[in-house]
Design a protein around this motif. Structure first.
Motif, PDB file in Angstrom:
ATOM      1  N   ILE A 127      12.413  -4.535   0.966  1.00 52.24           N
ATOM      2  CA  ILE A 127      11.490  -4.568   0.043  1.00 52.24           C
ATOM      3  C   ILE A 127      10.141  -4.015   0.747  1.00 52.24           C
ATOM      4  CG2 ILE A 127      10.187  -5.484  -1.866  1.00 52.24           C
ATOM      5  CD1 ILE A 127      12.297  -7.254  -2.529  1.00 52.24           C
ATOM      6  N   SER A 128      10.041  -4.811   1.970  1.00 46.73           N
ATOM      7  CA  SER A 128       8.749  -4.502   2.562  1.00 46.73           C
ATOM      8  C   SER A 128       8.687  -3.459   3.385  1.00 46.73           C
ATOM      9  CB  SER A 128       8.550  -5.889   3.360  1.00 46.73           C
ATOM     10  OG  SER A 128       8.589  -6.812   2.467  1.00 46.73           O
ATOM     11  N   ASP A 129       9.789  -2.772   3.663  1.00 46.67           N
ATOM     12  CA  ASP A 129       9.931  -1.684   4.486  1.00 46.67           C
ATOM     13  C   ASP A 129       9.290  -0.441   3.633  1.00 46.67           C
ATOM     14  OD1 ASP A 129      10.445   0.497   6.182  1.00 46.67           O
ATOM     15  OD2 ASP A 129      12.509   0.180   6.381  1.00 46.67           O
ATOM     16  N   PRO A 130       8.202   0.125   4.016  1.00 47.92           N
ATOM     17  CA  PRO A 130       7.716   1.347   3.516  1.00 47.92           C
ATOM     18  C   PRO A 130       8.394   2.703   3.602  1.00 47.92           C
ATOM     19  CG  PRO A 130       6.215   0.818   5.400  1.00 47.92           C
ATOM     20  CD  PRO A 130       7.275  -0.167   5.441  1.00 47.92           C
ATOM     21  N   ASP A 131       9.291   2.734   4.574  1.00 45.63           N
ATOM     22  CA  ASP A 131      10.155   3.898   4.619  1.00 45.63           C
ATOM     23  C   ASP A 131      11.302   3.890   3.918  1.00 45.63           C
ATOM     24  OD1 ASP A 131       8.203   5.053   6.407  1.00 45.63           O
ATOM     25  OD2 ASP A 131       8.946   3.966   8.248  1.00 45.63           O
ATOM     26  N   ALA A 132      11.737   2.758   3.463  1.00 42.76           N
ATOM     27  CA  ALA A 132      12.994   2.496   2.628  1.00 42.76           C
ATOM     28  C   ALA A 132      13.042   2.698   1.144  1.00 42.76           C
ATOM     29  CB  ALA A 132      13.417   1.007   3.027  1.00 42.76           C
TER      30      ALA A 132
ATOM     31  N   PRO B  39       9.455   2.788  -4.962  1.00 42.77           N
ATOM     32  CA  PRO B  39       9.572   1.655  -5.649  1.00 42.77           C
ATOM     33  C   PRO B  39      10.426   1.375  -6.708  1.00 42.77           C
ATOM     34  CG  PRO B  39       7.234   2.582  -5.460  1.00 42.77           C
ATOM     35  CD  PRO B  39       8.444   3.663  -4.901  1.00 42.77           C
ATOM     36  N   GLU B  40      10.932   2.284  -7.600  1.00 41.38           N
ATOM     37  CA  GLU B  40      11.950   2.252  -8.360  1.00 41.38           C
ATOM     38  C   GLU B  40      13.390   1.657  -7.632  1.00 41.38           C
ATOM     39  OE1 GLU B  40      14.684   5.327 -10.631  1.00 41.38           O
ATOM     40  OE2 GLU B  40      12.805   5.161 -11.356  1.00 41.38           O
ATOM     41  N   ASP B  41      13.864   2.354  -6.411  1.00 43.42           N
ATOM     42  CA  ASP B  41      14.904   1.932  -5.707  1.00 43.42           C
ATOM     43  C   ASP B  41      14.671   0.468  -5.333  1.00 43.42           C
ATOM     44  OD1 ASP B  41      15.907   4.366  -5.454  1.00 43.42           O
ATOM     45  OD2 ASP B  41      14.809   5.027  -3.560  1.00 43.42           O
ATOM     46  N   LYS B  42      13.531   0.014  -4.927  1.00 39.94           N
ATOM     47  CA  LYS B  42      13.353  -1.590  -4.380  1.00 39.94           C
ATOM     48  C   LYS B  42      13.303  -2.310  -5.710  1.00 39.94           C
ATOM     49  CE  LYS B  42      10.025  -0.037  -1.199  1.00 39.94           C
ATOM     50  NZ  LYS B  42      10.584  -0.360   0.257  1.00 39.94           N
ATOM     51  N   MET B  43      13.122  -2.093  -6.845  1.00 34.37           N
ATOM     52  CA  MET B  43      12.989  -2.856  -8.013  1.00 34.37           C
ATOM     53  C   MET B  43      14.654  -2.838  -8.524  1.00 34.37           C
ATOM     54  SD  MET B  43      12.217  -4.779 -10.463  1.00 34.37           S
ATOM     55  CE  MET B  43      10.413  -4.978 -10.067  1.00 34.37           C
ATOM     56  N   ARG B  44      15.011  -1.724  -8.423  1.00 33.71           N
ATOM     57  CA  ARG B  44      16.464  -1.526  -9.052  1.00 33.71           C
ATOM     58  C   ARG B  44      17.459  -2.507  -7.988  1.00 33.71           C
ATOM     59  NH1 ARG B  44      17.042   3.213  -9.260  1.00 33.71           N
ATOM     60  NH2 ARG B  44      17.745   3.727  -7.319  1.00 33.71           N
TER      61      ARG B  44
ATOM     62  N   LYS C 132       8.032 -11.241  -5.689  1.00 34.61           N
ATOM     63  CA  LYS C 132       7.167 -10.445  -6.253  1.00 34.61           C
ATOM     64  C   LYS C 132       6.101 -10.094  -5.777  1.00 34.61           C
ATOM     65  CE  LYS C 132       6.420 -12.721 -10.511  1.00 34.61           C
ATOM     66  NZ  LYS C 132       6.008 -13.764 -11.544  1.00 34.61           N
ATOM     67  N   LYS C 133       5.551 -10.913  -4.860  1.00 37.67           N
ATOM     68  CA  LYS C 133       4.130 -10.208  -4.278  1.00 37.67           C
ATOM     69  C   LYS C 133       4.593  -8.758  -3.397  1.00 37.67           C
ATOM     70  CE  LYS C 133       1.000 -11.402  -0.651  1.00 37.67           C
ATOM     71  NZ  LYS C 133       0.995 -10.117   0.034  1.00 37.67           N
ATOM     72  N   ALA C 134       6.078  -9.044  -2.647  1.00 31.33           N
ATOM     73  CA  ALA C 134       6.470  -7.973  -1.940  1.00 31.33           C
ATOM     74  C   ALA C 134       6.749  -6.756  -2.731  1.00 31.33           C
ATOM     75  CB  ALA C 134       7.730  -8.308  -1.218  1.00 31.33           C
TER      76      ALA C 134
ATOM     77  N   ASP D 119       3.289  -5.367  -3.557  1.00 32.83           N
ATOM     78  CA  ASP D 119       2.735  -4.571  -2.453  1.00 32.83           C
ATOM     79  C   ASP D 119       3.400  -3.003  -2.369  1.00 32.83           C
ATOM     80  OD1 ASP D 119       1.033  -6.712  -2.247  1.00 32.83           O
ATOM     81  OD2 ASP D 119       2.332  -7.539  -0.396  1.00 32.83           O
ATOM     82  N   ALA D 120       4.785  -3.019  -2.728  1.00 33.71           N
ATOM     83  CA  ALA D 120       5.523  -1.757  -2.421  1.00 33.71           C
ATOM     84  C   ALA D 120       5.353  -1.093  -3.698  1.00 33.71           C
ATOM     85  CB  ALA D 120       6.911  -2.103  -2.631  1.00 33.71           C
ATOM     86  N   GLY D 121       4.499  -1.209  -4.576  1.00 28.70           N
ATOM     87  CA  GLY D 121       4.135  -0.408  -5.763  1.00 28.70           C
ATOM     88  C   GLY D 121       4.992  -0.609  -7.092  1.00 28.70           C
ATOM     89  N   CYS D 122       5.672  -1.833  -7.117  1.00 33.25           N
ATOM     90  CA  CYS D 122       6.696  -1.945  -8.106  1.00 33.25           C
ATOM     91  C   CYS D 122       6.050  -2.383  -9.348  1.00 33.25           C
ATOM     92  CB  CYS D 122       7.849  -2.657  -7.879  1.00 33.25           C
ATOM     93  SG  CYS D 122       8.720  -2.330  -6.285  1.00 33.25           S
ATOM     94  N   ASP D 123       6.578  -2.008 -10.496  1.00 33.14           N
ATOM     95  CA  ASP D 123       5.980  -2.588 -11.641  1.00 33.14           C
ATOM     96  C   ASP D 123       6.940  -3.659 -12.089  1.00 33.14           C
ATOM     97  OD1 ASP D 123       5.320  -3.278 -14.517  1.00 33.14           O
ATOM     98  OD2 ASP D 123       6.654  -1.455 -15.259  1.00 33.14           O
ATOM     99  N   LEU D 124       6.410  -4.985 -12.413  1.00 34.45           N
ATOM    100  CA  LEU D 124       7.086  -6.214 -12.585  1.00 34.45           C
ATOM    101  C   LEU D 124       7.905  -6.340 -13.973  1.00 34.45           C
ATOM    102  CD1 LEU D 124       5.404  -8.748 -10.228  1.00 34.45           C
ATOM    103  CD2 LEU D 124       7.319  -7.173  -9.690  1.00 34.45           C
ATOM    104  N   SER D 125       7.361  -5.499 -14.853  1.00 33.63           N
ATOM    105  CA  SER D 125       7.664  -5.609 -16.207  1.00 33.63           C
ATOM    106  C   SER D 125       9.332  -5.746 -16.358  1.00 33.63           C
ATOM    107  CB  SER D 125       7.213  -4.413 -17.233  1.00 33.63           C
ATOM    108  OG  SER D 125       6.168  -4.721 -17.190  1.00 33.63           O
ATOM    109  N   PRO D 126      10.150  -4.825 -15.694  1.00 31.65           N
ATOM    110  CA  PRO D 126      11.725  -4.934 -15.763  1.00 31.65           C
ATOM    111  C   PRO D 126      12.164  -6.214 -15.550  1.00 31.65           C
ATOM    112  CG  PRO D 126      11.121  -2.865 -14.813  1.00 31.65           C
ATOM    113  CD  PRO D 126       9.866  -3.745 -14.913  1.00 31.65           C
ATOM    114  N   LEU D 127      11.561  -6.908 -14.469  1.00 27.57           N
ATOM    115  CA  LEU D 127      11.822  -8.378 -14.204  1.00 27.57           C
ATOM    116  C   LEU D 127      11.604  -9.429 -15.212  1.00 27.57           C
ATOM    117  CD1 LEU D 127      12.998 -10.337 -11.964  1.00 27.57           C
ATOM    118  CD2 LEU D 127      10.618 -10.153 -11.057  1.00 27.57           C
TER     119      LEU D 127
END
Length: 243
Positions: free
Chosen positions: A43-48, A51-56, A78-80, A83-91
């Motif tokens: 999640i914290s890796d900016p090259d991986a 944001p949608e991939d990370k949330m999924r 949640k903080k990570a 920071d990765a630009g994810c929307d936490l609403s799905p969670l």
């Protein structure tokens, strides 16, 4: 030349998102294998991934986890994600859904009243939970039939199974029986229409296609209120999480 550029772009795009890393990690999460890299690191890796991939990926982790992460660990995730630009609403919605399924599977104490609950809410939540959990587990690993395919197989082949024994059966050609003894056709069905009230997906559809393909003469039609891809599903979870 233009075609070669497009083909190269197709390969570069998955590599830039590190989809192979996600594929491997999701497979390990769903098979309960040992992880060689922490979820927080991905999640914290900016090259991986996006944001949608990370949330999924995190939602798959959260849904398949036998025990939900502690509040302190969840805050870290949640903080990570933020920071990765994810929307936490799905969670937010998935947390509510998990809480409901937990309530539905926890037996209530009715000893004082002497009345046993009908369990309709419990059954609805348990069935929904089973569909989601097994749907997630089969996103990558498709060796097994999904719940909708198992149900279809039981009904088409006239199998007696607790999962489908109390399904309503209507056949105008059969004589009317009592509620406890409904006459049924003994011959397996060759055609079926599967309709999902709500969001359907390509995984269920493909699973049904794979089920019907080796069965000579079987025809299955799949339909749903809406057909979602991964992006649309995350968007719907986001809308539900904002309510």
């Amino acid at each position: 030349m233009g075609g070669m550029f497009k083909l190269t772009s197709c390969f570069v795009f998955p590599q830039s998102r590190k989809l192979d890393v996600y594929f491997e990690f999701e497979e390990k999460l769903m098979s309960k294998s040992t992880l060689d890299k922490s979820l927080l690191d991905i999640i914290s890796d900016p090259d991986a991934g996006t944001p949608e991939d990370k949330m999924r990926l995190f939602l798959i982790f959260y849904i398949t986890a036998q025990q939900a992460p502690s509040e302190s660990d969840l805050e870290q995730y949640k903080k990570a994600l933020l920071d990765a630009g994810c929307d936490l609403s799905p969670l937010n919605y998935i947390k509510q859904w998990k809480a409901f399924t937990k309530m539905a599977t926890t037996p209530a104490n009715y000893s004082n009243s002497g009345v046993k609950p009908m369990g309709l809410f419990s059954r609805v939540m348990n069935t929904g939970s089973q569909f989601v959990m097994e749907g997630v587990k089969n996103l990558v690993l498709k060796q097994h039939n999904l719940p909708v395919t198992r149900i279809l197989d039981n009904l088409m082949e006239m199998k007696s199974h607790p999962e489908t024994d109390d399904y309503r059966y209507f056949d105008p050609k059969m004589l009317r029986g009592s509620e406890s003894s409904i006459p049924r056709n003994k011959n397996p069905f060759q055609e079926a229409i599967v309709f999902v009230v709500g969001g359907g997906n390509y995984i269920e559809y493909q699973n049904l296609v794979d089920y019907a393909k080796p069965k000579q003469g079987k025809k299955v039609v799949y339909g749903c209120s809406e057909l979602f891809n991964a992006t649309q599903f995350i968007k719907q979870l986001s809308q539900l999480g904002q309510k």
